[in-house]
Each structure stands twice: as C-alpha cells, then as structure tokens.
Design a protein around this motif. Sequence first.
Motif, PDB file in Angstrom:
ATOM      1  N   LEU A   1      78.092 106.199  -2.880  1.00  0.00           N
ATOM      2  CA  LEU A   1      79.549 106.154  -3.000  1.00  0.00           C
ATOM      3  C   LEU A   1      80.380 106.946  -1.742  1.00  0.00           C
ATOM      4  O   LEU A   1      81.388 106.417  -1.572  1.00  0.00           O
ATOM      5  CB  LEU A   1      79.930 106.664  -4.368  1.00  0.00           C
TER       6      LEU A   1
ATOM      7  N   LEU B   1      82.990 105.083   0.484  1.00  0.00           N
ATOM      8  CA  LEU B   1      84.258 105.143   0.344  1.00  0.00           C
ATOM      9  C   LEU B   1      85.000 106.515   0.739  1.00  0.00           C
ATOM     10  O   LEU B   1      86.188 106.263   1.217  1.00  0.00           O
ATOM     11  CB  LEU B   1      84.417 105.306  -1.462  1.00  0.00           C
ATOM     12  N   PHE B   2      84.272 107.372   1.223  1.00  0.00           N
ATOM     13  CA  PHE B   2      84.876 108.454   1.787  1.00  0.00           C
ATOM     14  C   PHE B   2      84.132 108.814   3.164  1.00  0.00           C
ATOM     15  O   PHE B   2      84.000 110.279   3.339  1.00  0.00           O
ATOM     16  CB  PHE B   2      84.745 109.762   0.863  1.00  0.00           C
TER      17      PHE B   2
ATOM     18  N   HIS C   1      89.756 113.167  -3.329  1.00  0.00           N
ATOM     19  CA  HIS C   1      90.184 112.213  -4.060  1.00  0.00           C
ATOM     20  C   HIS C   1      90.418 112.178  -5.547  1.00  0.00           C
ATOM     21  O   HIS C   1      91.380 112.092  -6.162  1.00  0.00           O
ATOM     22  CB  HIS C   1      89.424 110.893  -3.701  1.00  0.00           C
TER      23      HIS C   1
ATOM     24  N   VAL D   1      93.374 103.456  -2.763  1.00  0.00           N
ATOM     25  CA  VAL D   1      93.340 104.699  -3.455  1.00  0.00           C
ATOM     26  C   VAL D   1      92.896 104.311  -4.949  1.00  0.00           C
ATOM     27  O   VAL D   1      91.820 104.918  -5.691  1.00  0.00           O
ATOM     28  CB  VAL D   1      94.375 105.416  -3.559  1.00  0.00           C
TER      29      VAL D   1
ATOM     30  N   PHE E   1      91.134 101.541  -5.779  1.00  0.00           N
ATOM     31  CA  PHE E   1      89.870 101.260  -5.596  1.00  0.00           C
ATOM     32  C   PHE E   1      88.801 102.184  -5.523  1.00  0.00           C
ATOM     33  O   PHE E   1      87.748 102.214  -6.323  1.00  0.00           O
ATOM     34  CB  PHE E   1      89.669 100.392  -4.502  1.00  0.00           C
ATOM     35  N   ALA E   2      89.165 103.470  -4.902  1.00  0.00           N
ATOM     36  CA  ALA E   2      88.413 104.277  -4.832  1.00  0.00           C
ATOM     37  C   ALA E   2      88.094 105.134  -5.968  1.00  0.00           C
ATOM     38  O   ALA E   2      87.243 105.776  -6.505  1.00  0.00           O
ATOM     39  CB  ALA E   2      88.779 105.426  -3.606  1.00  0.00           C
ATOM     40  N   THR E   3      89.354 105.165  -6.650  1.00  0.00           N
ATOM     41  CA  THR E   3      89.399 106.005  -8.067  1.00  0.00           C
ATOM     42  C   THR E   3      88.627 105.175  -9.027  1.00  0.00           C
ATOM     43  O   THR E   3      87.667 105.876  -9.757  1.00  0.00           O
ATOM     44  CB  THR E   3      90.942 105.943  -8.498  1.00  0.00           C
TER      45      THR E   3
ATOM     46  N   GLU F   1      85.920 103.182  -8.780  1.00  0.00           N
ATOM     47  CA  GLU F   1      84.472 103.002  -8.305  1.00  0.00           C
ATOM     48  C   GLU F   1      83.970 104.679  -8.315  1.00  0.00           C
ATOM     49  O   GLU F   1      83.004 104.817  -9.076  1.00  0.00           O
ATOM     50  CB  GLU F   1      84.129 102.610  -6.964  1.00  0.00           C
ATOM     51  N   SER F   2      84.955 105.656  -8.174  1.00  0.00           N
ATOM     52  CA  SER F   2      84.410 107.175  -8.370  1.00  0.00           C
ATOM     53  C   SER F   2      84.106 107.321  -9.857  1.00  0.00           C
ATOM     54  O   SER F   2      83.121 107.911 -10.288  1.00  0.00           O
ATOM     55  CB  SER F   2      85.409 108.012  -7.856  1.00  0.00           C
ATOM     56  N   LYS F   3      85.233 107.067 -10.588  1.00  0.00           N
ATOM     57  CA  LYS F   3      84.945 107.066 -12.148  1.00  0.00           C
ATOM     58  C   LYS F   3      83.846 106.385 -12.649  1.00  0.00           C
ATOM     59  O   LYS F   3      83.214 106.925 -13.455  1.00  0.00           O
ATOM     60  CB  LYS F   3      86.477 106.660 -12.742  1.00  0.00           C
TER      61      LYS F   3
END
Lengths: 128, 128
Positions: free
Chosen positions: A89, A93-94, A104, B79, B81-83, B85-87
């Motif tokens: 991840l 993404l980062f 983020h 942003v 999308f990243a949120t 995926e991260s969650k």
Amino acid sequence: MADDSPQNERISEAEQAVMEALWARSPLTANEVADAVAPARGWTLATVKTLLSRLVAKQAVETAPDGKRFLYSPRVARVDFATGESKRLVDRLFGGSAAGLFAHLAEAEALTDKDLNQIEALLKELRK
Amino acid sequence: MADDSPQNERISEAEQAVMEALWARSPLTANEVADAVAPARGWTLATVKTLLSRLVAKQAVETAPDGKRFLYSPRVARVDFATGESKRLVDRLFGGSAAGLFAHLAEAEALTDKDLNQIEALLKELRK
DNA sequence: CCTTCATGTTTACATCCGTAGTCGATTACG
DNA sequence: CGTAATCGACTACGGATGTAAACATGAAGG
C-alpha cells in the motif's frame, strides 16, 4: 531452482478470512476452520475446503496427515502478511513513504485521538 | 434511486496506473494517457483504451467530447482513492486501528529515520 | 470523392476469485 | 461385512482483471 519459499502468491480477501482462523489457532481440521469462518461469511463447508486447497497450492498453508484427514497450519506468519500488504500500500499510494501514509490519514481525519496518543507513545519508545 | 455518485466500484491495480496519469495531468486524450503509462507497463494502446473504458463504466473517469475524440478526466480524487485504500487496509489487517498499523510498521523496521522525524513533526503540528 | 488515419466500441481470451456441487476413497458404525 | 458418514480432490461457473485484436465510423488529406 525450486520455489520452496512460502507465499510468493498473493492471498485473496476470502482466503485471508481462512488464514485468520488458522492464525488464531492451529492446527485445525477443515471442519474446524469452517466452524470458525463459514457462519460469519455465509459460506458452506465446500467453499472453505476450496479456499484451503488454494492456500495449500499457494504454499500459504501446510497440511499434516491425521488419520483420514488433514490438519492445516499457516505457513506464512500473520506478521509477514501484514508487512507485505502494508508495504504494498505504501509503495502503491505514497511512493514508499510511510510518513506519507500518516500525513494522509491525518489529513483525512482518519486518526482518532486514541491513535494519536498511541502513536506518540510508540514514538517516544522508539526514540529511547 | 439512481447511482450517480462516483466510484462505488473498485479500481484495480492496472486501472490505477491509468488513473495516476490522469491525476498527474488532465484532461488527456487516450493517446496521451497511453504515452504516459504504456511504456512503463509494456502496454499497447489497445490495453490503455480498454482500461479507460472500464474506468468510465465504473464512473471513476469522465469524458468530454473534443471533436472526434474524448478528453478523459478523473472523477474521483486521488486523495479519496488513497483514503479508501488505506482505510481498507487498516480495517482488514489492524482491526481499524491506525495506531496498530503504525506499531506494526515500526516492529517490521519499515520506518526510516526520515519517516519517524516526519511523523513526529506531524504529530506536533496536530497537537497544536 | 476516395482512401487512410485516428479513435471509440465490441469482442476475445486466459487467469484469478468467490462460491459451491460432485466424486471417489476411506473410515466407522450397525 | 456392508452401508452410511466423512473428507480431500476434482469439476463448475459467473464475474473481475490483464491484455489485446478486430471493427466501425468519422475526419482529414490528396
């Protein structure tokens, strides 16, 4: 060049549910795994058996014969799985920056006060 | 009850590569997207066109006619999308605890000194 | 005008994934 | 001993994904 190392193959979401059961307790029979996982996901025993087979094929799970049946155990540690997925991840993404991920999450207000306190404590610990 | 909101559908890995191009600069023509992503992934123009179509179908990308062709733009912000995926990761692996993810990365030595410094600075900022 | 180029649409196809049924062998019970 | 229950292996099948070719249509150039 034999591929003897565990888990080159990716573990899917459904498969992970099975792994969770084995990570929680192992070895287990297929039936025990099903008892642990099937109700919550609405699966039949057949589905669990398929997932177990695929995990064995992926070398994420190993079997030990126990009379007529098998006992299943994880071959990959949960920690390693979690590390792999987390790194993936962060990379995807980062740009590989874990700090980027945290920035983020902070921006997205996905960090609770509790999270912040725990992270702060962790940091202090690491600094020591 | 029309589903007009963007991105309920999941964006796959290959599709994300296309999104990255559009997030970097948009609107773009299909050809421009291909120029941006195809070489690195070894894709043909046809592949990029397919991915763009699927993204449009998923409402992750929108089109504006430009004479004979289309201009493509992202409909979902990077942003968001990243949120998402991260969650998803935090939920799936750390019981929803972002601090759990952090602790894990620390333990796996996946945090560089730079990461730690940046996170520390972030925390200070948030505490303000 | 007719041919060619560009571009979106349709179709293709192998693999993976989610979900499950069936088969064959082996064990256990009556 | 024979029949039923058990259990792994094999088969199935629709949808998603990765990858791409074929097709249709309109625009542009000669």
